[in-house]
Structures are given as structure tokens and as C-alpha cells.
Design an enzyme around this catalytic site. Structure first.
Site, PDB file in Angstrom:
ATOM      1  N   ARG A 168       0.830  -1.216   0.000  1.00  0.00           N
ATOM      2  CA  ARG A 168       0.000   0.000   0.000  1.00  0.00           C
ATOM      3  C   ARG A 168       0.858   1.256   0.000  1.00  0.00           C
ATOM      4  O   ARG A 168       0.519   2.249  -0.673  1.00  0.00           O
ATOM      5  CB  ARG A 168      -0.921  -0.003   1.218  1.00  0.00           C
ATOM      6  CG  ARG A 168      -1.716   1.278   1.396  1.00  0.00           C
ATOM      7  CD  ARG A 168      -2.671   1.179   2.562  1.00  0.00           C
ATOM      8  NE  ARG A 168      -3.258   2.476   2.884  1.00  0.00           N
ATOM      9  CZ  ARG A 168      -2.786   3.311   3.794  1.00  0.00           C
ATOM     10  NH1 ARG A 168      -1.700   2.978   4.501  1.00  0.00           N
ATOM     11  NH2 ARG A 168      -3.366   4.465   4.031  1.00  0.00           N
ATOM     12  N   ASP A 178     -19.442   5.463  10.670  1.00  0.00           N
ATOM     13  CA  ASP A 178     -19.910   6.227  11.819  1.00  0.00           C
ATOM     14  C   ASP A 178     -20.063   7.683  11.382  1.00  0.00           C
ATOM     15  O   ASP A 178     -19.079   8.364  11.097  1.00  0.00           O
ATOM     16  CB  ASP A 178     -18.919   6.115  12.979  1.00  0.00           C
ATOM     17  CG  ASP A 178     -19.378   6.882  14.201  1.00  0.00           C
ATOM     18  OD1 ASP A 178     -20.601   7.002  14.400  1.00  0.00           O
ATOM     19  OD2 ASP A 178     -18.519   7.379  14.966  1.00  0.00           O
ATOM     20  N   GLN A 205     -17.751   7.737   1.279  1.00  0.00           N
ATOM     21  CA  GLN A 205     -17.294   8.400   2.496  1.00  0.00           C
ATOM     22  C   GLN A 205     -17.559   9.895   2.450  1.00  0.00           C
ATOM     23  O   GLN A 205     -17.922  10.499   3.461  1.00  0.00           O
ATOM     24  CB  GLN A 205     -15.809   8.110   2.711  1.00  0.00           C
ATOM     25  CG  GLN A 205     -15.525   6.675   3.133  1.00  0.00           C
ATOM     26  CD  GLN A 205     -14.061   6.290   3.019  1.00  0.00           C
ATOM     27  OE1 GLN A 205     -13.257   7.016   2.444  1.00  0.00           O
ATOM     28  NE2 GLN A 205     -13.705   5.140   3.566  1.00  0.00           N
ATOM     29  N   GLY A 232     -10.250  -5.224  13.303  1.00  0.00           N
ATOM     30  CA  GLY A 232      -9.617  -4.474  14.373  1.00  0.00           C
ATOM     31  C   GLY A 232      -8.512  -3.566  13.842  1.00  0.00           C
ATOM     32  O   GLY A 232      -8.222  -3.519  12.643  1.00  0.00           O
ATOM     33  N   ILE A 279      -4.747  -2.112  13.135  1.00  0.00           N
ATOM     34  CA  ILE A 279      -3.464  -2.706  12.751  1.00  0.00           C
ATOM     35  C   ILE A 279      -2.405  -2.203  13.725  1.00  0.00           C
ATOM     36  O   ILE A 279      -2.270  -0.993  13.937  1.00  0.00           O
ATOM     37  CB  ILE A 279      -3.095  -2.323  11.308  1.00  0.00           C
ATOM     38  CG1 ILE A 279      -4.185  -2.803  10.338  1.00  0.00           C
ATOM     39  CG2 ILE A 279      -1.750  -2.912  10.920  1.00  0.00           C
ATOM     40  CD1 ILE A 279      -3.975  -2.334   8.911  1.00  0.00           C
ATOM     41  N   HIS A 338     -25.943 -19.380  11.833  1.00  0.00           N
ATOM     42  CA  HIS A 338     -25.674 -20.807  12.047  1.00  0.00           C
ATOM     43  C   HIS A 338     -26.772 -21.696  11.479  1.00  0.00           C
ATOM     44  O   HIS A 338     -26.632 -22.925  11.484  1.00  0.00           O
ATOM     45  CB  HIS A 338     -25.508 -21.095  13.538  1.00  0.00           C
ATOM     46  CG  HIS A 338     -24.471 -22.129  13.827  1.00  0.00           C
ATOM     47  ND1 HIS A 338     -24.071 -23.057  12.905  1.00  0.00           N
ATOM     48  CD2 HIS A 338     -23.747 -22.395  14.945  1.00  0.00           C
ATOM     49  CE1 HIS A 338     -23.158 -23.847  13.430  1.00  0.00           C
ATOM     50  NE2 HIS A 338     -22.923 -23.465  14.674  1.00  0.00           N
ATOM     51  N   ASP A 348     -21.978 -23.410   8.657  1.00  0.00           N
ATOM     52  CA  ASP A 348     -21.332 -24.105   9.778  1.00  0.00           C
ATOM     53  C   ASP A 348     -19.946 -23.515  10.032  1.00  0.00           C
ATOM     54  O   ASP A 348     -19.420 -22.727   9.241  1.00  0.00           O
ATOM     55  CB  ASP A 348     -21.235 -25.611   9.508  1.00  0.00           C
ATOM     56  CG  ASP A 348     -20.552 -25.933   8.186  1.00  0.00           C
ATOM     57  OD1 ASP A 348     -19.562 -25.247   7.849  1.00  0.00           O
ATOM     58  OD2 ASP A 348     -21.008 -26.859   7.493  1.00  0.00           O
TER      59      ASP A 348
END
Length: 492
Positions: A301, A359, A388, A434, A436, A462, A466
Site C-alpha cells: 500500500r 460512523d 465516504q 480491528g 493494525i 448458524h 457451519d
């Protein structure tokens, strides 16, 4: 002129007040509108010049028209009035903005159907307006032969050839009423303007750029993006200094402590969150977590960021996450499916419309990037930039917020490593990403090195998915991100 005086004298004798509504000059394709000119009582009167026609209609002045809130679609029956652009006594024209309303899915700007004067606003700010009920009262000279709810749209008179040029083989030019009005006022054919918006939609900037060039030629279909110089790099310090812990700053206004309880009505995006999460309670969730080594992707990147910036695109990690997910969904289509309410049928979705949780100032919204399976990483990045920008301005449309088939939520932009994401019905899977962070890890030789680690938390339905399927999908998605070159093998 003499003929007009003679006609005026002729019809004066009849004792009837008549009005010419519109004059069309077919010789030069221009349209002139006169609201209060004296004229004729016949549907059509021909002057000696065969190219000049007068269309007349009797009008009633001072008529109050109740402008009702039209059906916005998507089953929406009520909206919240967020902002009025007019007040009582204001003069409005067709396509002028009346107000902005917000449904439980998107914000919509309502434009006027008529020319006239605003006489009454039926709602105050933050009140609920219902579809089919009056929104404003407009005093206007409404045409007698037009239905009360019919749009009265005035456009320049054009020949059959010009009309065909604007809609070639049934292809309709995409543009908002405000953009069409701007083009009409400047005598611009929309067919000659190249749209830079989604699905080649013509934007206001496209009209302004066309006016600035004043060449009259059709622009190339793929305009070169504006080149933006990369920001200057700052020299690194010679020695590593101890980092000062960063204290998170509040992003909202200071809380004012009140001595009284306050009850507010749930509305807008918060209302749709209540509805969606209540439906999600019916889904039996199961979770799966893993960590991803993004060291190679971080390096890649950094190499591609200046290239994307030259194309005017901000390149984040999300385009890679979405594209890798789409490639993995091709191998495990059950995760890109939906289950009917009776749990009798599974629908496998052909398109990978991957949602991205955002958000915003009005709450959580989940717009989606359409057809990721057919997009390049650069195209996904471009669409994310657009979503965005619209999300920050609270201008996301209904089409941007509906039709999702799979979702990724990047909680790492705020903080946190693990989460327990809730599935958005009718989807059957969702992932939470999460932050980095650089952490020590061992390589194949047992040596410690600094790795860029990100944790992912999956939730799946579920009833039809599975744990083994979820694990295999996650492993494939992980392999694409840990070895970006692997994606080249499956790209089409």
C-alpha cells in the site's frame, strides 16, 4: 405586432380574459414563457409564418395547490423534516429546493413542482411528514388541463432529431432536476456532456466544466483524473524518541448536565437501527476470530499510495479487504446468500454488494459498494471515496444504502481489536476488522520480527453456515491479504 393588436381588439369584444401560456419558435428551437400576456381562446392558432405556433390555455390566477409528499420508494411511508429551504411568502420556481427530509434509510431533497408563492408550511422542523399528505401550499397559476398531482415541467422546444440525440436507443441521461434546470438555462444538451458521477450521472460540476470550455464538442468518455501532487515527506528523526501516550480527544460537544429527564422520539437512522437489530435477534449467531499478518500488504500500500494519489484517489486498506472478500466469496457463495423468512429457501446472490459500516454524525450507516466482483482495487477505492464523502455530508442516497449482500465493519479506525458484530438481515455473515498494530512474532527460523497484525471477528448465521465453512472462507481471505500477489491468480 399589428396582428397582435388586432387580435387583442377582436377578443376584447368577446368580453373574456384569455391568456397565452407559452410561445414556441420552432425555427430556432427556443421557448419563451409569458405568464400574464393577453392572447387567444383557441387551443392552437397559426400565424402566417408556418414555423411560429401559439399554444394557449385558460388559467385561473391565485389558485392554492397542495403540494403533497410523493412516494420516495423502498416502502417508506413517513419521513422527518430536517431543513426548510423556503418560508411562507417566498417565490419558488420548478425544481427549486423546498426542504430536506430524512427517512430511516437516506436523506432526500424535495423540489418544487410548480412556479408560485409559498403560502403555508404544513410541518415544523423534526416533525414527521407522511407520504401522500400535503407538505406545502403553493399559490400558483395552475393549468386547467393539468392534473393536480402531475409534474409541470417546462423544457426548451426541440426537434425530433435533438430529442433522439438526447435519448439514443432508449438510453436515458442520468441527472438530477437541478442539473437539468442548469443545463436548460444555459441551452446545453445533456447528451453532449460527459457525466463523471456514478453510472455516468451528470453532476453540476460537469455542466460548469462544459460551460468553461465553451467548445461545443463532445468530451472524451474517460476524462483524465486531476493529478494531485503527493504531500511532501518530512525527514525522519535521527534517533528514536520515546513516544508520548496519545490521549483520545472527544469528538462531540461537551455534555451539558440537566436536572430533568428528557424523552425524545426515535427517528432517522436510529429508528432503522432499532428495526434492523430487532430482526437480527431472530438469527442464531456464531463467532469466529483470527489474526492476519498484513506486513506485506502494508508495504504494498505504501508503494501504491502515491500512484493512487496522482489519480485523485485516497487509497486505504479497505479496498484490499473488500476485493479479497469478494474473491473468497466466489469459492464460498453461501456467505453471499440470504434466507427467506420461512427458512425454506436460500437465495445465492450474483452480485457482491459489500457493505462498509460508517460512523456519521447521524448515527451508524452501512452503504455498500456494488458489484465488487467486477471491480478493480482502484475502482473499489474510488467508490469508497465517494461513499465516504457523501456519508460525511449526510447525503447518502437510498440506492447507496440498500441491496447489500455482505458486510465488513472497520472498528479499527476508532480503536479496538476484537468485536462481536451483529448480522444485518437479510445477510448471513459479517466481519469486524480491528486496528493494525506492530507486534512481535516469530518467523520460520524462530527469529523475532515486527509484524503488522490485524484481528478479525466474524459472525455468521448458524442456520445455514457451519463453523468449518466460515473457517475455510476466513483462511482464504487471510491468504489473499498476507500474500497480496496471490490475488493476481484469481483476478478476472
Amino acid at each position: 405586432m399589428a396582428a397582435a393588436v388586432g387580435l387583442r381588439s377582436f377578443y376584447k369584444a368577446t368580453g373574456r380574459l384569455l391568456c397565452v401560456h407559452r410561445i414556441r419558435l420552432y425555427s430556432n428551437f427556443r421557448s419563451l414563457k409569458a405568464k400574464y400576456n393577453c392572447g387567444l381562446d383557441k387551443p392552437l392558432w397559426r400565424y402566417r409564418n408556418p414555423h411560429r405556433l401559439f399554444r394557449t390555455t385558460i388559467v385561473s390566477h391565485g389558485q392554492i395547490v397542495q403540494f403533497k409528499l410523493s412516494d420516495i420508494g423502498e416502502g417508506i411511508t413517513e419521513v422527518t423534516v430536517k431543513e426548510w429551504y423556503v418560508k411562507e411568502g417566498d417565490v419558488v420556481s420548478q425544481f427549486d429546493s423546498i426542504c430536506e427530509v430524512q427517512s430511516d434509510k437516506a436523506s432526500v431533497t424535495i423540489t418544487s413542482r410548480y412556479d408560485g408563492v409559498i403560502r403555508k408550511l404544513h410541518y415544523n422542523l423534526d416533525e414527521i411528514a407522511h407520504v401522500g399528505k400535503p407538505l406545502v401550499d403553493i399559490e400558483t397559476a395552475a393549468l386547467k388541463d393539468v392534473a393536480p398531482e402531475e409534474d409541470v415541467v417546462e423544457t426548451p422546444a426541440v426537434s425530433h432529431e435533438e430529442q433522439t440525440h438526447q435519448e439514443i436507443k432508449g438510453h436515458k441521461t442520468l441527472a438530477t432536476p437541478a442539473v437539468r434546470r442548469l443545463a436548460m438555462e444555459n441551452n446545453i444538451k445533456l447528451s453532449e456532456v460527459v457525466g463523471t458521477g456514478k453510472d455516468n450521472r451528470i453532476l453540476k460540476e460537469d455542466i460548469l466544466n462544459y460551460l468553461a470550455k465553451q467548445t461545443g464538442a463532445i468530451l472524451p468518455l474517460s476524462p483524465k483524473p486531476e493529478i494531485v501532487a503527493p504531500p511532501p515527506t518530512t525527514p525522519k528523526p535521527a534517533a528514536d524518541k520515546p513516544k508520548t501516550p496519545r490521549i483520545p480527544l472527544p469528538i462531540s460537544k461537551p455534555v451539558v448536565i440537566s436536572q430533568k429527564d428528557k424523552t425524545v422520539v426515535i427517528s432517522g437512522f436510529q429508528k432503522v437501527m432499532v428495526k434492523t437489530m430487532s430482526a437480527a435477534l431472530k438469527i442464531p449467531h456464531f463467532g469466529y476470530c483470527d489474526e492476519i499478518d498484513l506486513t506485506q500488504l502494508v508495504r504494498l500500500r505504501e508503494e501504491l499510495k502515491p500512484v493512487a494519489l496522482e489519480r485523485g484517489i485516497k487509497l486505504t486498506f479497505m479496498p484490499f479487504f473488500l476485493k479479497a472478500a469478494s474473491l473468497a466469496l466466489l469459492h464460498y457463495p453461501i456467505l453471499n446468500a440470504s434466507l427467506d423468512e420461512n427458512c425454506q429457501n436460500i437465495t445465492y446472490k450474483a452480485s457482491h454488494n459489500i457493505g462498509v459500516a460508517m460512523d456519521t454524525g447521524q448515527g451508524l450507516v452501512v452503504p455498500n459498494v456494488k458489484n465488487v466482483q467486477a471491480c478493480s482495487v482502484y475502482e473499489v477505492a474510488s467508490e469508497l471515496n465517494r461513499l465516504q464523502s457523501l456519508g460525511s455530508a449526510n447525503q447518502l442516497g437510498t440506492s447507496d444504502l440498500t441491496g447489500g449482500t455482505f458486510t465488513l465493519s472497520n472498528i479499527g479506525t476508532i480503536g479496538g481489536t476484537y468485536a462481536k458484530p451483529v448480522i444485518l438481515p437479510p445477510e448471513v455473515a459479517i466481519g469486524a476488522l480491528g486496528k493494525i498494530q506492530g507486534l512481535p512474532r516469530f518467523n520460520a527460523k524462530g527469529e523475532i520480527f515486527k509484524a503488522q497484525i490485524m484481528n478479525v471477528s466474524w459472525s455468521a448465521d448458524h442456520r445455514i453456515i457451519d463453523g468449518a465453512t466460515m473457517s475455510r472462507f476466513s483462511n482464504l481471505w487471510k491468504s489473499y491479504l498476507e500474500n497480496p500477489a496471490f490475488m493476481l491468480l484469481d483476478l478476472k
